[in-house]
Motif scaffolding. Sequence first.
Motif, PDB file in Angstrom:
ATOM      1  N   ASP A 155       0.821  -1.212   0.000  1.00  0.00           N
ATOM      2  CA  ASP A 155       0.000   0.000   0.000  1.00  0.00           C
ATOM      3  C   ASP A 155       0.855   1.262   0.000  1.00  0.00           C
ATOM      4  O   ASP A 155       0.644   2.171  -0.798  1.00  0.00           O
ATOM      5  N   LEU A 156       1.843   1.341   0.862  1.00  0.00           N
ATOM      6  CA  LEU A 156       2.675   2.533   0.952  1.00  0.00           C
ATOM      7  C   LEU A 156       3.386   2.848  -0.357  1.00  0.00           C
ATOM      8  O   LEU A 156       3.360   3.987  -0.806  1.00  0.00           O
ATOM      9  N   PRO A 157       4.016   1.866  -1.014  1.00  0.00           N
ATOM     10  CA  PRO A 157       4.672   2.189  -2.287  1.00  0.00           C
ATOM     11  C   PRO A 157       3.718   2.721  -3.347  1.00  0.00           C
ATOM     12  O   PRO A 157       4.100   3.537  -4.164  1.00  0.00           O
ATOM     13  N   ARG A 158       2.465   2.281  -3.334  1.00  0.00           N
ATOM     14  CA  ARG A 158       1.496   2.802  -4.297  1.00  0.00           C
ATOM     15  C   ARG A 158       1.340   4.304  -4.091  1.00  0.00           C
ATOM     16  O   ARG A 158       1.333   5.077  -5.042  1.00  0.00           O
ATOM     17  N   ARG A 159       1.244   4.711  -2.847  1.00  0.00           N
ATOM     18  CA  ARG A 159       1.118   6.142  -2.559  1.00  0.00           C
ATOM     19  C   ARG A 159       2.398   6.874  -2.957  1.00  0.00           C
ATOM     20  O   ARG A 159       2.347   8.019  -3.404  1.00  0.00           O
ATOM     21  N   MET A 160       3.547   6.200  -2.785  1.00  0.00           N
ATOM     22  CA  MET A 160       4.806   6.820  -3.191  1.00  0.00           C
ATOM     23  C   MET A 160       4.846   7.026  -4.701  1.00  0.00           C
ATOM     24  O   MET A 160       5.307   8.063  -5.181  1.00  0.00           O
ATOM     25  N   VAL A 161       4.355   6.044  -5.441  1.00  0.00           N
ATOM     26  CA  VAL A 161       4.342   6.158  -6.901  1.00  0.00           C
ATOM     27  C   VAL A 161       3.426   7.302  -7.315  1.00  0.00           C
ATOM     28  O   VAL A 161       3.768   8.097  -8.195  1.00  0.00           O
ATOM     29  N   VAL A 162       2.280   7.410  -6.667  1.00  0.00           N
ATOM     30  CA  VAL A 162       1.375   8.523  -6.965  1.00  0.00           C
ATOM     31  C   VAL A 162       2.078   9.843  -6.683  1.00  0.00           C
ATOM     32  O   VAL A 162       2.037  10.779  -7.491  1.00  0.00           O
ATOM     33  N   GLY A 163       2.783   9.934  -5.546  1.00  0.00           N
ATOM     34  CA  GLY A 163       3.516  11.151  -5.216  1.00  0.00           C
ATOM     35  C   GLY A 163       4.627  11.440  -6.210  1.00  0.00           C
ATOM     36  O   GLY A 163       4.848  12.594  -6.589  1.00  0.00           O
ATOM     37  N   LEU A 164       5.325  10.393  -6.641  1.00  0.00           N
ATOM     38  CA  LEU A 164       6.403  10.564  -7.622  1.00  0.00           C
ATOM     39  C   LEU A 164       5.847  11.079  -8.945  1.00  0.00           C
ATOM     40  O   LEU A 164       6.382  12.032  -9.519  1.00  0.00           O
ATOM     41  N   VAL A 165       4.777  10.475  -9.419  1.00  0.00           N
ATOM     42  CA  VAL A 165       4.175  10.923 -10.678  1.00  0.00           C
ATOM     43  C   VAL A 165       3.709  12.371 -10.542  1.00  0.00           C
ATOM     44  O   VAL A 165       3.938  13.200 -11.428  1.00  0.00           O
ATOM     45  N   ARG A 166       3.088  12.679  -9.418  1.00  0.00           N
ATOM     46  CA  ARG A 166       2.640  14.054  -9.172  1.00  0.00           C
ATOM     47  C   ARG A 166       3.835  15.010  -9.220  1.00  0.00           C
ATOM     48  O   ARG A 166       3.763  16.068  -9.851  1.00  0.00           O
ATOM     49  N   GLU A 167       4.939  14.650  -8.560  1.00  0.00           N
ATOM     50  CA  GLU A 167       6.128  15.503  -8.520  1.00  0.00           C
ATOM     51  C   GLU A 167       6.726  15.675  -9.910  1.00  0.00           C
ATOM     52  O   GLU A 167       7.082  16.782 -10.316  1.00  0.00           O
ATOM     53  N   VAL A 168       6.843  14.576 -10.665  1.00  0.00           N
ATOM     54  CA  VAL A 168       7.416  14.652 -12.009  1.00  0.00           C
ATOM     55  C   VAL A 168       6.531  15.498 -12.918  1.00  0.00           C
ATOM     56  O   VAL A 168       7.032  16.310 -13.698  1.00  0.00           O
ATOM     57  N   MET A 169       5.224  15.326 -12.798  1.00  0.00           N
ATOM     58  CA  MET A 169       4.313  16.075 -13.655  1.00  0.00           C
ATOM     59  C   MET A 169       4.316  17.567 -13.314  1.00  0.00           C
ATOM     60  O   MET A 169       4.164  18.401 -14.199  1.00  0.00           O
TER      61      MET A 169
END
Length: 128
Positions: free
Chosen positions: A48-62
């Motif tokens: 669960d935590l890594p999924r939120r990290m991926v969402v945060g990473l995509v948000r940051e990159v975008m």
Amino acid sequence: MNILSLVPENEESALNAYIDKGIVRIKSNREFCGLTITNFVDWMFEQDLPRRMVVGLVREVMATQFDPQMSSHKLIPLENFQDNFGDLLNQFIEENKLKIKDGYAAEKKQQFENDLITQFEQIKLSNY
């Protein structure tokens, strides 16, 4: 169970070096003991935590504006993500320790067989 307890103590440093090289291989999008970056990402999405990290990473990159004069402080969040993903990769490696141990044993066996062949060839050549 500690992965290092699966091999004799005298091979502990060799196994550590093997794992370190494997982590570099995975980070370089190469296979290591049947493990790939794709396996790692699949494993992360099961958490669960890594999924939120991926969402945060995509948000940051975008949201990051990558321009030629970009200041380095914009890269700090991406460096933090890299550190966090590195920690997760270490967990992934630990969860796959039996596969890695098998790969290590297979590589050691192959090296032993190659050494025997080399010795045999050297003996044959020296007899001529």
